[in-house]
Structures are given as structure tokens and as C-alpha cells.
Design an enzyme around this catalytic site. Structure first.
Site, mmCIF file in Angstrom:
data_model
loop_
_atom_site.group_PDB
_atom_site.id
_atom_site.type_symbol
_atom_site.label_atom_id
_atom_site.label_comp_id
_atom_site.label_asym_id
_atom_site.label_seq_id
_atom_site.Cartn_x
_atom_site.Cartn_y
_atom_site.Cartn_z
ATOM 1 N N ILE A 18 0.834 -1.199 0.000
ATOM 2 C CA ILE A 18 0.000 0.000 0.000
ATOM 3 C C ILE A 18 0.867 1.247 0.000
ATOM 4 O O ILE A 18 0.591 2.216 -0.709
ATOM 5 C CB ILE A 18 -0.962 -0.013 1.205
ATOM 6 C CG1 ILE A 18 -1.981 -1.148 1.054
ATOM 7 C CG2 ILE A 18 -1.666 1.325 1.343
ATOM 8 C CD1 ILE A 18 -2.856 -1.355 2.277
ATOM 9 N N ASP A 37 11.100 3.970 5.193
ATOM 10 C CA ASP A 37 10.896 2.551 5.485
ATOM 11 C C ASP A 37 12.048 2.032 6.341
ATOM 12 O O ASP A 37 13.187 2.516 6.234
ATOM 13 C CB ASP A 37 10.803 1.729 4.199
ATOM 14 C CG ASP A 37 9.972 0.463 4.371
ATOM 15 O OD1 ASP A 37 8.842 0.424 3.872
ATOM 16 O OD2 ASP A 37 10.465 -0.469 5.044
ATOM 17 N N ASP A 63 13.158 3.947 11.299
ATOM 18 C CA ASP A 63 12.556 3.013 12.249
ATOM 19 C C ASP A 63 11.580 3.831 13.081
ATOM 20 O O ASP A 63 11.982 4.571 13.988
ATOM 21 C CB ASP A 63 13.637 2.382 13.128
ATOM 22 C CG ASP A 63 13.069 1.438 14.172
ATOM 23 O OD1 ASP A 63 11.823 1.317 14.286
ATOM 24 O OD2 ASP A 63 13.867 0.822 14.911
ATOM 25 N N ASN A 90 1.591 5.056 7.264
ATOM 26 C CA ASN A 90 1.128 3.813 6.664
ATOM 27 C C ASN A 90 1.795 2.574 7.250
ATOM 28 O O ASN A 90 1.231 1.479 7.198
ATOM 29 C CB ASN A 90 1.377 3.872 5.156
ATOM 30 C CG ASN A 90 1.258 2.528 4.490
ATOM 31 O OD1 ASN A 90 0.160 2.007 4.286
ATOM 32 N ND2 ASN A 90 2.403 1.928 4.145
ATOM 33 N N SER A 142 -7.286 0.492 9.953
ATOM 34 C CA SER A 142 -7.768 -0.802 9.468
ATOM 35 C C SER A 142 -9.229 -0.939 9.825
ATOM 36 O O SER A 142 -9.690 -0.399 10.846
ATOM 37 C CB SER A 142 -6.975 -1.931 10.136
ATOM 38 O OG SER A 142 -7.576 -3.189 9.872
ATOM 39 N N TYR A 155 -3.553 -5.741 17.435
ATOM 40 C CA TYR A 155 -3.488 -4.909 16.232
ATOM 41 C C TYR A 155 -4.739 -4.040 16.129
ATOM 42 O O TYR A 155 -4.653 -2.829 15.885
ATOM 43 C CB TYR A 155 -3.354 -5.817 15.011
ATOM 44 C CG TYR A 155 -3.366 -5.134 13.677
ATOM 45 C CD1 TYR A 155 -2.205 -4.555 13.159
ATOM 46 C CD2 TYR A 155 -4.520 -5.076 12.887
ATOM 47 C CE1 TYR A 155 -2.197 -3.936 11.917
ATOM 48 C CE2 TYR A 155 -4.520 -4.466 11.646
ATOM 49 C CZ TYR A 155 -3.352 -3.902 11.165
ATOM 50 O OH TYR A 155 -3.345 -3.293 9.932
ATOM 51 N N LYS A 159 -4.984 0.062 16.146
ATOM 52 C CA LYS A 159 -5.600 0.831 15.065
ATOM 53 C C LYS A 159 -6.810 1.611 15.569
ATOM 54 O O LYS A 159 -7.086 2.724 15.104
ATOM 55 C CB LYS A 159 -5.985 -0.091 13.916
ATOM 56 C CG LYS A 159 -4.787 -0.721 13.198
ATOM 57 C CD LYS A 159 -3.856 0.309 12.608
ATOM 58 C CE LYS A 159 -2.809 -0.318 11.707
ATOM 59 N NZ LYS A 159 -1.908 0.682 11.100
#
Length: 255
Positions: A18, A37, A63, A90, A142, A155, A159
Site C-alpha cells: 500500500i 521505510d 525506524d 502507513n 484498518s 493490532y 488501530k
């Protein structure tokens, strides 16, 4: 269209599915893209692909769980490209197990990447946006945050926290001309989803079940997400803040 001509856009997790699709889409609309990244090689591949297509992008190691790394990446991006106009949070990670089979060490990693990492990025980028009285932030959460998801308890909690945090930051910084919105992907064909399928033990059966449950009849692809992200980041959404949009083929339908 060139809605982002000369705008500086930071995308965390930009080397992934994504994230990479989002970087490429911003570049087609004339943005200068900073590909953040943990995997610098992956970020470089995305940046190289953008440049090969005639766009502008530069890769930066970041990081997001380590504040010193975040500060260094943000400073490097600003020095190389200029003030940050758009931040897309993201980057994410998941472990697919029933909650009682997870360990506290896994919780710590999930929270560090999926929640604290985004907090680090906001804290590093917002002051300059406040000073300039402009900015766009788009957080990738999410649908697990909105409706829950078996095997993703921590998770989903992270989110969900990101959604609530985004709404609060949207309120705190509206007076500074900064908007903060959230995009919630549903099941999307990324490396993370591949791990999820393997963890389920019967990937083909899981894919069939997901496909049947999605009204539009297919699993999402990374290229399905950037349109929503770029809308929130654009002047078309100048009067939109604190909002959450699911991009899930109708799997979840929240008012």
C-alpha cells in the site's frame, strides 16, 4: 492532474504494498515523495521506480519505533526536499493469533509499530506544520479498528487507538489549518495479508470466505487505496477533518 505540484509528501512504510502504491500515485501528481521505510532497500526500489517513470522520490531509512531514527529521517527529508506538506502514516505490522496465544513481547512490538510509531511521526512533523499554519495528515488504520477481527486483537486495539488519536489531533490543530483523516483498508493483497492467510492454516478456504463476504466480490489490491489517501491529502478535502473512510469493497459499511 498535478494537485500536489512541488508538495513534499512523507509516506511511512513506503517500501511495502500500500505504501509503494501511494508513493507512486503521489508522484504522478507532481509531488516530491519521501519514501520512509525500515527496509531501506525496499524504499530505494520504490523511489527508483518513481524516478524511472519521471517522478520525484527519495528513500530514507526510518525506524518509526525509535524516536532518534524518526527525528533523523524527518530532518534529512526536510533538508533534501523542503518543508513537509503531507504525512501519510502507513507503516504497520501484525501477528495473527488468538489473543490468549500471544505473548507480552508481541504486544510490545505491535504497539510500538502500529501506535507509538505514528505518535513519533506526528510529534516530529506537527510543530513545523503548526508554524506554517498548513498541513495534511492521513493515517492508515484498518477496518479491524471499526468492527474487530479474529486473531488480531492487539493490532485492532492499536488501530482503534490511532483512529481516536487522529480525531483528537484533528480537533487540536484545526485552528492551525491542519487536517487529519483516516483511511481504513479492508483485506488487501499485501505481504501482511499473505502472512495472515498462512497463519490461518487453510489459505485457500480463507480467501474464498473473504471473497464471498465482500460485496464487490474480490480482495482489495494496493492500488485501491491511494485514491482515498490522495483525496484526504488534497485541497478537495480542505474542509474535511477528523473523518474515517473504509476502503474495503463494502465489507464494512459504517455511517
Amino acid at each position: 492532474m498535478q494537485r500536489f505540484k512541488d508538495k513534499v509528501v512523507v509516506v511511512t512504510g513506503g517500501g511495502g504494498g500500500i505504501g509503494g502504491a501511494t508513493c507512486r500515485r503521489f508522484a504522478t501528481e507532481a509531488a516530491q515523495v519521501a519514501v520512509f521505510d525500515l527496509d531501506l532497500d525496499a524504499a530505494e526500489r520504490v523511489a527508483e521506480a518513481v524516478r524511472a517513470a519521471g517522478g520525484r522520490a527519495q528513500a530514507f531509512h526510518c525506524d518509526i519505533t525509535a524516536r532518534d531514527s524518526v527525528n533523523a529521517a524527518v530532518a534529512s527529508a526536510q533538508q533534501a526536499l523542503g518543508p513537509i506538506d503531507v504525512l501519510v502514516n502507513n507503516a504497520g505490522w501484525d501477528v495473527f493469533k488468538p489473543f490468549t496465544k500471544t505473548e507480552p513481547s508481541q504486544w510490545d512490538k505491535l504497539i510500538a509499530i502500529n501506535l507509538t510509531g505514528a505518535l513519533h511521526m506526528h510529534h516530529a512533523v506537527l510543530p513545523a506544520m503548526v508554524q506554517r499554519k498548513q498541513g495534511r495528515i492521513v493515517n492508515i488504520a484498518s477496518d479491524a479498528a471499526r468492527v474487530g477481527s479474529s486473531g488480531e486483537a492487539v493490532y485492532a486495539a492499536c488501530k482503534g487507538g490511532l483512529v481516536s488519536f487522529s480525531k483528537t489531533i484533528a480537533r487540536e490543530h484545526a485552528r492551525h489549518g491542519i487536517t487529519v483523516n483516516v483511511v481504513c483498508p479492508g483485506p488487501t493483497d499485501t505481504a501482511l495479508f499473505a502472512d495472515y492467510k498462512e497463519g490461518a492454516g487453510n489459505p485457500e478456504k480463507l480467501m474464498e470466505a473473504f471473497t464471498r463476504s465482500i460485496p464487490l466480490g474480490r480482495i482489495g489490491q494496493p492500488d485501491d487505496l491511494p485514491g482515498a489517501v490522495l483525496f484526504f491529502a488534497s485541497d478537495d478535502a480542505a474542509f474535511v477533518t477528523g473523518q474515517v473512510l473504509s476502503v474495503s469493497g463494502g465489507l464494512t459499511m459504517n455511517g
